[in-house]
Scaffold this motif. Structure first.
Motif, short mmCIF file in Angstrom:
data_model
loop_
_atom_site.label_atom_id
_atom_site.label_comp_id
_atom_site.label_asym_id
_atom_site.label_seq_id
_atom_site.Cartn_x
_atom_site.Cartn_y
_atom_site.Cartn_z
N ARG A 1 -2.49 -22.10 31.02
CA ARG A 1 -3.42 -20.93 30.76
C ARG A 1 -3.23 -20.60 29.17
N VAL A 2 -1.95 -20.21 28.56
CA VAL A 2 -1.72 -19.94 27.04
C VAL A 2 -2.47 -20.91 26.20
N LYS A 3 -2.42 -22.25 26.69
CA LYS A 3 -3.20 -23.09 25.83
C LYS A 3 -4.51 -22.76 25.60
N GLN A 4 -5.28 -22.44 26.81
CA GLN A 4 -6.58 -22.19 27.12
C GLN A 4 -6.70 -21.00 26.05
N ILE A 5 -5.92 -19.69 26.12
CA ILE A 5 -6.00 -18.59 25.37
C ILE A 5 -5.81 -19.08 23.95
N ALA A 6 -5.17 -19.79 23.56
CA ALA A 6 -4.73 -20.01 22.06
C ALA A 6 -6.02 -21.04 21.54
N ASP A 7 -6.57 -21.72 22.23
CA ASP A 7 -7.85 -22.75 21.79
C ASP A 7 -8.75 -21.67 21.64
N ALA A 8 -8.85 -20.67 22.52
CA ALA A 8 -10.06 -19.76 22.37
C ALA A 8 -9.81 -18.42 21.59
N LYS A 9 -8.89 -18.59 20.72
CA LYS A 9 -8.23 -17.32 19.92
C LYS A 9 -9.57 -16.94 18.95
N LYS A 10 -9.52 -15.58 19.03
CA LYS A 10 -10.42 -14.98 18.00
C LYS A 10 -9.91 -14.50 16.62
N ASP A 11 -10.96 -14.70 15.51
CA ASP A 11 -10.54 -14.19 14.30
C ASP A 11 -10.30 -12.89 14.47
N ILE A 12 -9.44 -12.34 13.60
CA ILE A 12 -9.08 -10.82 13.54
C ILE A 12 -9.08 -10.55 11.91
N PRO A 13 -10.29 -10.21 11.41
CA PRO A 13 -10.26 -9.91 9.89
C PRO A 13 -9.23 -8.90 9.38
N ILE A 14 -9.05 -7.90 10.10
CA ILE A 14 -8.11 -6.72 9.66
C ILE A 14 -6.81 -7.34 9.56
N ALA A 15 -6.43 -8.14 10.51
CA ALA A 15 -5.00 -8.89 10.48
C ALA A 15 -4.99 -9.62 9.36
N GLU A 16 -6.04 -10.57 9.17
CA GLU A 16 -5.84 -11.29 8.03
C GLU A 16 -5.91 -10.43 6.60
N LYS A 17 -6.39 -9.53 6.59
CA LYS A 17 -6.36 -8.59 5.36
C LYS A 17 -5.10 -8.11 5.03
#
Length: 432
Positions: A215-231
């Motif tokens: 399940r966590v591998k599924q979640i990691a593969d489907a991770k979403k970009d979070i521009p605020i976290a990147e900034k």
């Protein structure tokens, strides 16, 4: 006598829940969700049957709560893919599972599980008429399993884990041992569980690992970009505090205040309480920003601490961090460490309530995690990892390898189901 006492305990539990329900929201949800439940189930099944020409073929999955659902989810979805003509009937015991996942799209029916009385079990199994039933991890309901066994309906337990101090292995645990024999097969997480079950004559077992890795591998593969976290990251290392409780923050905020400006911190509370978040901000000596403020235009890169004041993005936030603290182990119990481990993050957590979580013990064994007593203890183990990139990267590779080695539990369950010859009926309801 044991069976009589068990049934009395079920009735007593219902009575107590009903007694406290006017004063407890969770108890009220537990009671309200079971009102006229058989009528609701019958109506839903009748509607589904009216929409197809052949009899319903139902696979029943039962999860106690949200954590068990996350373990069950990869099997549900793999089963649905392998057997697309089956309807998925999903039940929960706890409101914390049902209320969060009552709209889960991959299940055709989602209900609370009626209390495990003999009458309820017989009525439920007769009404739902599953071709196969699945119970995730800890679910051992005598009347439901006995009824399935009597009717020759396969019952499979997966991601189960057993410990020597459980009642199954006590001299007075014969009634509970009998329950285990009602399962067609039990997939256990580790060799200790297998040995314990064999020691009491339970042999329809195999080591299947923990489906949460899948399940966590599924979640990691489907991770979403979070521009605020990147900034917010702005090229610096990040410590993420996931599923944080106030006990965790009490240990961590003196360290955060001492650290200076070389480390950024993301705090994701387990529950969103505005007053508590405001108190945390007051205790921090560094600048902080709420995620909601950043959404409204405040520059997150200027803050040292980003506080996530929403629920649902934690699993994607781990991709931006180099270290993770997972909350809960100073209180009711450690939260999900595997989501962070999938990204190879060295993991820290409290040293009080973690030993019942096998993955935490395994991560400690490979030196991928550390149970922490206090602020100074955390600093002692954190600083070498912060200062020595090679040390952190080596640990990260070890953690990722650990996760990858434990993938595949879901497929083991599916492979077993294929041996049972489970197939949907092909005749029309009228011709049966």
């Amino acid at each position: 006598m044991a069976k009589v006492l068990y049934n009395l305990s079920i009735y007593l539990y219902q009575w107590v829940i009903g007694l406290v329900s006017p004063f407890n929201k969770k108890a009220k949800n537990w009671i309200d969700g079971r009102q006229n439940i058989f009528e609701h189930i019958e109506s839903a099944l009748h509607k589904a049957q009216s929409e197809q020409p052949t009899p319903l073929a139902v696979a029943w999955f039962h999860c106690a709560s949200l954590g068990e659902f996350e373990q069950g989810r990869p099997v549900i979805e793999a089963f649905k893919k392998e057997y697309p003509n089956f309807k998925i009937f999903l039940t929960f015991f706890s409101p914390s599972g049902y209320e969060v996942r009552k709209n889960y799209a991959e299940a055709d029916f989602i209900f609370y599980l009626p209390s495990d009385t003999p009458a309820n079990a017989n009525r439920f199994v007769q009404l739902v008429n599953p071709k196969i039933a699945f119970f995730v991890k800890y679910e051992f309901w005598y009347n439901y399993l006995h009824t399935l066994h009597q009717k020759g309906i396969p019952a499979v337990s997966f991601s189960a884990i057993f410990r020597p101090n459980q009642i199954f292995f006590k001299s007075y645990g014969q009634f509970n041992r009998d329950i285990l024999h009602f399962f067609s097969h039990i997939f256990v997480q580790n060799t200790l569980s297998e040995s314990l079950l064999r020691s009491i004559g339970v042999t329809q077992i195999s080591i299947g690992g923990d489906t949460r890795f899948d399940r966590v591998k599924q979640i990691a593969d489907a991770k979403k970009d979070i521009p605020i976290a990147e900034k917010f990251k702005a090229g610096q290392k990040i410590l993420i505090i996931g599923s944080c409780w106030h006990q965790d923050f009490t240990v961590l905020y003196p360290f955060i205040n001492r650290f200076g400006h070389d480390l950024k911190v993301i705090i994701a509370p387990h529950e969103i309480h505005r007053d508590e978040i405001a108190k945390w901000q007051q205790q921090l000596q560094h600048s902080s920003v709420l995620y909601s403020e950043a959404l409204n235009g405040k520059d997150p890169s200027q803050a040292q601490v980003l506080i996530i004041d929403n629920i649902g993005m934690l699993s994607s936030l781990y991709q931006y961090a180099e270290f993770a603290w997972i909350g809960g182990a100073y209180g009711k119990g450690l939260h999900n460490t595997l989501e962070a481990a999938t990204f190879g993050l060295p993991i820290f957590f409290g040293n009080k309530v973690y030993t019942k979580f096998q993955e935490a013990l395994d991560l400690i064994a490979i030196e991928g995690a550390m149970a922490i007593d206090n602020t100074n203890d955390f600093e002692k183990y954190f600083m070498p990892l912060f200062q020595q990139d090679k040390l952190r990267e080596d640990k990260s590779k070890r953690i990722i390898a650990f996760v990858e080695q434990n993938l595949g539990s879901t497929q083991q369950v599916i492979n077993y189901i294929k041996t049972l010859g489970i197939n949907p009926p092909t005749q029309s309801p009228q011709s049966l």
